[in-house]
Design a protein around this motif. Structure first.
Motif, mmCIF file in Angstrom:
data_model
loop_
_atom_site.group_PDB
_atom_site.id
_atom_site.type_symbol
_atom_site.label_atom_id
_atom_site.label_comp_id
_atom_site.label_asym_id
_atom_site.label_seq_id
_atom_site.Cartn_x
_atom_site.Cartn_y
_atom_site.Cartn_z
ATOM 1 N N ASP A 68 3.593 6.614 -3.092
ATOM 2 C CA ASP A 68 3.681 7.907 -2.405
ATOM 3 C C ASP A 68 5.098 8.221 -1.955
ATOM 4 O O ASP A 68 5.397 9.331 -1.519
ATOM 5 N N ASP A 83 0.849 -1.198 0.000
ATOM 6 C CA ASP A 83 0.000 0.000 0.000
ATOM 7 C C ASP A 83 0.883 1.246 0.000
ATOM 8 O O ASP A 83 1.887 1.307 0.734
ATOM 9 N N ASN A 84 0.508 2.205 -0.770
ATOM 10 C CA ASN A 84 1.142 3.527 -0.781
ATOM 11 C C ASN A 84 2.594 3.560 -1.258
ATOM 12 O O ASN A 84 3.298 4.532 -1.009
#
Ligand code: BGC
Length: 768
Positions: A572, A568-569
Motif C-alpha cells: 500500500d 503487512d500492507n
C-alpha cells in the motif's frame, strides 16, 4: 598500480592502500582505512606529529568499555540506563616536536612529497614525507604496528632526516590517558589515573575506567639514534595527571637524521591482575629491551604470513577487487583472533567509536561464516560461547520487557550481555536478532559437523530463544493464525510493523530447529534431565505450543506478484524504484527527514532477502528470483550489511552483472566511502559479508548434508580467483578460472566434495 576514480586519492595496489600526496580534507577517512590492530588493541592511523587539520584520535583496548548514562529526549520504560561505549584509550603514538623552538604543525607546513600506506600483507603502517617548516626542509619517515606476534606490544619508529640546515629539535612523547571520546554523552572523561611512574628509562602509566573499573597499563622504552648511532642528549621527564613522557632536545646537523624507536606494552585487567598490572606491563617491555625494530617487525610479518596462508583470496585481472578483498580480510583479522570468548567483533572494530557496544547480530549473521571458513573451528566456537556466557543477561533483558518464564532476548547492542541500545523501535522491536543467534548455532554445527555443542550450551540457548518467540508471538482469534506485531525487521527504514515476514519466518524456524535438535539428541540417548530441571522446561506442554505456532503462523505474501511481503500492507505504500530517485537524495538517511524515510517504500538492507539467503533450501529458485527482482530495485543498501546478501543471491540466480556490482559495493564500501561515513571508522562486520560474496557468491560454496559444494561462476572482469578454505580439519585451495574449477587439498585427509552437483573424491587435485 592504478589510480581510482571517486574521491580519487587512494592508489589501487594488490597488497597496499596508498595515499600518494597528502589529502588533508580526507585525513579522517585515511585514518580509518589505515587503522592497525592485533585483536587486543588497535588504533586509527592518526599522524604522529601535531596536525591542526581534521583528525579523530582513537586508540581502543578490546573488551574495555564505559557505561555512559543514557541520553534520550523522551524516556521510555524499559530503556537501558547505560550505553556501553568502546573507550578511546591511551594515546601511545603521538610525537610532538619543535623545530628551532616552533611547534611543528603539519597543517602549516609545505608538504613537498607525501606517501602514506597500510601494507596489508605485513600489517605495517608506513609514511614518508618531505616538508618545509619554519624555513627548514626535512623528511619524516614513520612506521608502526600493533604486534600480532606478541599481542601485548606496539612498536614505533619515527625519523626526521636530511635536515636542510643545522637545527635544534625538541621532541615530546609519552603515554597519555588524558583523552576523551568524541561521542561522550555528557562530555565526560572516562579514565581516572591509577599509577604514573618512571623506573629508570622505562615509563609507565596506568588508568582505571570510571564505573566499570577496568584497568589498563602501559609501559614504554624509547631510544634515539643520530645517523644510526646512539647519542647523548638532554632529556626532561614529564609527569602530569594521566600523562607520562619525556622531552628530549637534539642539535642536528645539516644532512643528518634523528631516529626514535619506541616499544610500548599495553595490557588490561581482562588478562592481568589490577594489583600488579603495572609491573606486568614493565616486564613485557623489559623482555624486549635488547630487540631491534627490524627484529620485532620480522616477527610480526611472519605472524601475518601465517594468517594469510589460511585466509587469502587472490583475484587475477582486477586490481580494485583484489585490493578490496584483502582490505576486508586484513581488517577482520586485526579485529578478532578468537582467543578469548569475552571478546567480539564490534561494527567499527578498532577504527572508531560509533555504534558503542561491541556486539550486534552482525557477528552471528555475517562474521561467523568468515571465521568458520578461514580459521580453526575453535575461533567460531568462541563466538557461540560469548553468547552462551551472556544467557543470564538475555533472560534479564526479556524480563525487562515483561517475559519472565525463562525467555531469552539477546540485546541489540552489548558489551557484557546487557542491552545498551536505546531507541524503542530497535531496542524493543528489532528482535529478529535473537533468530540470528540461533541460526549461528545451526551454521556452526552444519559447517563443522561438531554437534557436541548442542549437548548443553547450544540447546540451552535454543530453548531460551524459542521460549521468547513462543511468548512474543500471539494468536489472532480474528484471523485464526499466529502473528507477531510491533516489530522492526532488518530494514530499519520501517519501524513498528506487523508481521515482518523475515521475523515471523526466523522465529518459527528457531522453534523448528530447537525441536529437531531435541529429537536428534534423544535419538543419541542424551539425558535431558539435568538441563530441563535447570531450565524448568516442560518439554511436552511447551513444545505443544511451539508446534501449534509452527503449523499456524501467518506469513504475509502477495500471490499475484508471487512475493513474500516485507510486512503487512507493504504494497500500500507508494511504490517507487531507487533508479527513479535523483542521486542528490542519496544516501536517504543523510538527506531526508526521518518521517519521509519511514513513509517511503525504500529499503535500507536485505530483509525478505535475508530470509531467502539464510533458508535458501526452503524456497524454490522461482521464489528467489521473483523476490529478488521485486525488492532489490527498492533497496538503497544504506546498511553496509546489505550489498553482500544481494551479491550472494544474484550469483545464485546467475545475475552476473548485479552480483559484481554488489560485490564492488560491499568490498569497496570503505575504500570508496560509498555511504559517506568512512571517517567515523570502518564497517568491520560487513567486511565478512565481502568475503562471503566471493566464497558463497561467486564460488557458490555451501555445506549440505556434510558435503562441501561449489557452484562456481567467474565475474567477467576477473581472469581467475582463488581462495583458501578451512573445512573440517582440511585446508583446501579453490581456483576458479574460465578453464573451470580446481580444488586442491593442501592439508588433511581425503575428502569428498561436489562441484556443480557432481561428486569428487579429493586426495590431491581435482579439475571439473
Ligand atoms: C544496521 C543493523 C546493524 C548495525 C550495526 C545498522 O545500520 O541496520 O542491521 O546491526 O548497523 O552494523
Amino acid at each position: 598500480m592504478e589510480k581510482k576514480l571517486t574521491k580519487d586519492y587512494l592508489v589501487k595496489d594488490p597488497w597496499k592502500v596508498i595515499e600518494d600526496g597528502f589529502h588533508g580534507e580526507y585525513n579522517k577517512i585515511t585514518e580509518s582505512i589505515c587503522s592497525i590492530g592485533n585483536g587486543k588493541f588497535g588504533q586509527r592511523a592518526c599522524l604522529e606529529e601535531y596536525y591542526s587539520g581534521p583528525t579523530m584520535p582513537g586508540n581502543y583496548v578490546a573488551g574495555v568499555y564505559y557505561p555512559d548514562k543514557t541520553l534520550v529526549g523522551w524516556w521510555k520504560n524499559g530503556y537501558p540506563e547505560y550505553y556501553s561505549k568502546v573507550l578511546n584509550a591511551m594515546d601511545w603514538s603521538s610525537i610532538d616536536f619543535k623545530i628551532n623552538g616552533v611547534r611543528f604543525d603539519l597543517a602549516k607546513a609545505d608538504i613537498l612529497e607525501w606517501h602514506r600506506e597500510i601494507d596489508m600483507q605485513t600489517g605495517i603502517l608506513y609514511r614518508t614525507c618531505l616538508v618545509r617548516f619554519n624555513h627548514v626542509q626535512f623528511y619524516i619517515e614513520s612506521e608502526r604496528f600493533c604486534s600480532i606476534a606478541d599481542d601485548r606490544l606496539a612498536v614505533q619508529s619515527f625519523a626526521i632526516s636530511n635536515v636542510s640546515e643545522n637545527v635544534n629539535i625538541e621532541i615530546t612523547q609519552g603515554l597519555n590517558f588524558d583523552v576523551q571520546n568524541e561521542d561522550s554523552n555528557y562530555d565526560e572523561k572516562f579514565w581516572e589515573e591509577k599509577k604514573v611512574h618512571f623506573d629508570g628509562e622505562i615509563a609507565y602509566n596506568s588508568a582505571w575506567t570510571k564505573k566499570t573499573r577496568f584497568s589498563v597499563a602501559a609501559a614504554m622504552n624509547t631510544e634515539y639514534l643520530i645517523d644510526g648511532r646512539a647519542v647523548s642528549f638532554e632529556e626532561q621527564k614529564i609527569q602530569s595527571e594521566k600523562y607520562i613522557g619525556f622531552t628530549s632536545s637534539f642539535s642536528l646537523k645539516q644532512g643528518s637524521s634523528l631516529e626514535l624507536f619506541k616499544i610500548v606494552s599495553i595490557i588490561s585487567s581482562l588478562d592481568y591482575d589490577h594489583d600488579h598490572i603495572e609491573e606486568d606491563a614493565r616486564m613485557v617491555v623489559f623482555g624486549y629491551l635488547d630487540h631491534r625494530f627490524d627484529e620485532l617487525k620480522d616477527g610480526h610479518i611472519a605472524a601475518w604470513k601465517k594468517k594469510w596462508e589460511h585466509a587469502d583470496i587472490e583475484i587475477e585481472g582486477d586490481v580494485a577487487a583484489q585490493q578490496a578483498i584483502r582490505f576486508n580480510i586484513f581488517h577482520l583479522n586485526q579485529t578478532y583472533t578468537g582467543e578469548d570468548s569475552r571478546l567480539n567483533i564490534g561494527p567499527k572494530g578498532f577504527t572508531g567509536e560509533k555504534y558503542g557496544g561491541s556486539t550486534y547480530w552482525d557477528t552471528e549473521a555475517y562474521c561467523l561464516p568468515f571465521y568458520l571458513g578461514t580459521s580453526s573451528s575453535k575461533v567460531a566456537k568462541q563466538l557461540l560461547l560469548y553468547r552462551y556466557h551472556q544467557l543470564d543477561k538475555a533472560y534479564e533483558n526479556a524480563a525487562q520487557i515483561g517475559f519472565t518464564q525463562g525467555e531469552a532476548l539477546y540485546p541489540m547492542v552489548t558489551m557484557n550481555g546487557e542491552e545498551c541500545h536505546n531507541e524503542w523501535e530497535i531496542t524493543f522491536e528489532e528482535i529478529h536478532r535473537n533468530g540470528a543467534i540461533a541460526y549461528a548455532i545451526y551454521d556452526y554445527v552444519n559447517y563443522t559437523g561438531d554437534s557436541s555443542y548442542l549437548e548443553g550450551p547450544g540447546l540451552e540457548v535454543l530453548i531460551g530463544i524459542s521460549r521468547f518467540w513462543a511468548s512474543r508471538i500471539h494468536y489472532s482469534e480474528h484471523s485464526r493464525q499466529y502473528m507477531m506485531h510491533g516489530v522492526t525487521g532488518p530494514n530499519e527504514y520501517e519501524n513498528n510493523v506487523n508481521n515482518n515476514w523475515y521475523t515471523n519466518y526466523i522465529a518459527c524456524w528457531c522453534l523448528r530447529y530447537t525441536l529437531e535438535v531435541i529429537e536428534s539428541l534423544r535419538a543419541k540417548g542424551f539425558s535431558f534431565n539435568s538441563l530441563y530441571n535447570k531450565l524448568n522446561f516442560d518439554e511436552q506442554s511447551e513444545s505443544k505450543r511451539w508446534k501449534d505456532i509452527i503449523s499456524n503462523m501467518y506469513y504475509p505474501k502477495d500471490e499475484r506478484l508471487g512475493i513474500f511481503l516485507q510486512q503487512d500492507n507493504y504494497l500500500d505504500k507508494e511504490q517507487l524504484l531507487v533508479s527513479a530517485l535523483d542521486k542528490k537524495h542519496l544516501p536517504l538517511n543523510q538527506n531526508w527527514s526521518w518521517d519521509r524515510v519511514l513513509r517511503s517504500c525504500f529499503i535500507k538492507q536485505a530483509d525478505v532477502l535475508q530470509g531467502l539467503y539464510f533458508f535458501e533450501d526452503e524456497f524454490s529458485v522461482e521464489e528467489h528470483e521473483k523476490n529478488f527482482l521485486f525488492y532489490e530495485p527498492r533497496t538503497v543498501h544504506e546498511s553496509s550489511l546489505s550489498p553482500c546478501v544481494h551479491a550472494i543471491l544474484a550469483s545464485k540466480l546467475g545475475m552476473e552483472d548485479k552480483a559484481y556490482e554488489m560485490y564492488l559495493r560491499t568490498a569497496r564500501l570503505d575504500l570508496d566511502d560509498y555511504n559517506n561515513d568512512t571517517e567515523d571508522g570502518l564497517h568491520i562486520t560487513s567486511m565478512a559479508g565481502t568475503w562471503m560474496s566471493v566464497v558463497k557468491g561467486f564460488a557458490g560454496m555451501r555445506v549440505k548434508n556434510d558435503l562441501l559444494e561449489f557452484k562456481p561462476s567467474l565475474p567477467k572482469a576477473w581472469k581467475s580467483f582463488h581462495f583458501l578454505i578451512n573445512f573440517r580439519d582440511r585446508l583446501l585451495r579453490v581456483r576458479i578460472s574460465d578453464e573451470g574449477c580446481y580444488v586442491e587439498l593442501k592439508k588433511g585427509e581425503a575428502i569428498q566434495i561436489k562441484i556443480n552437483d557432481s561428486l569428487y573424491s579429493l586426495s590431491a587435485l581435482v579439475h571439473a
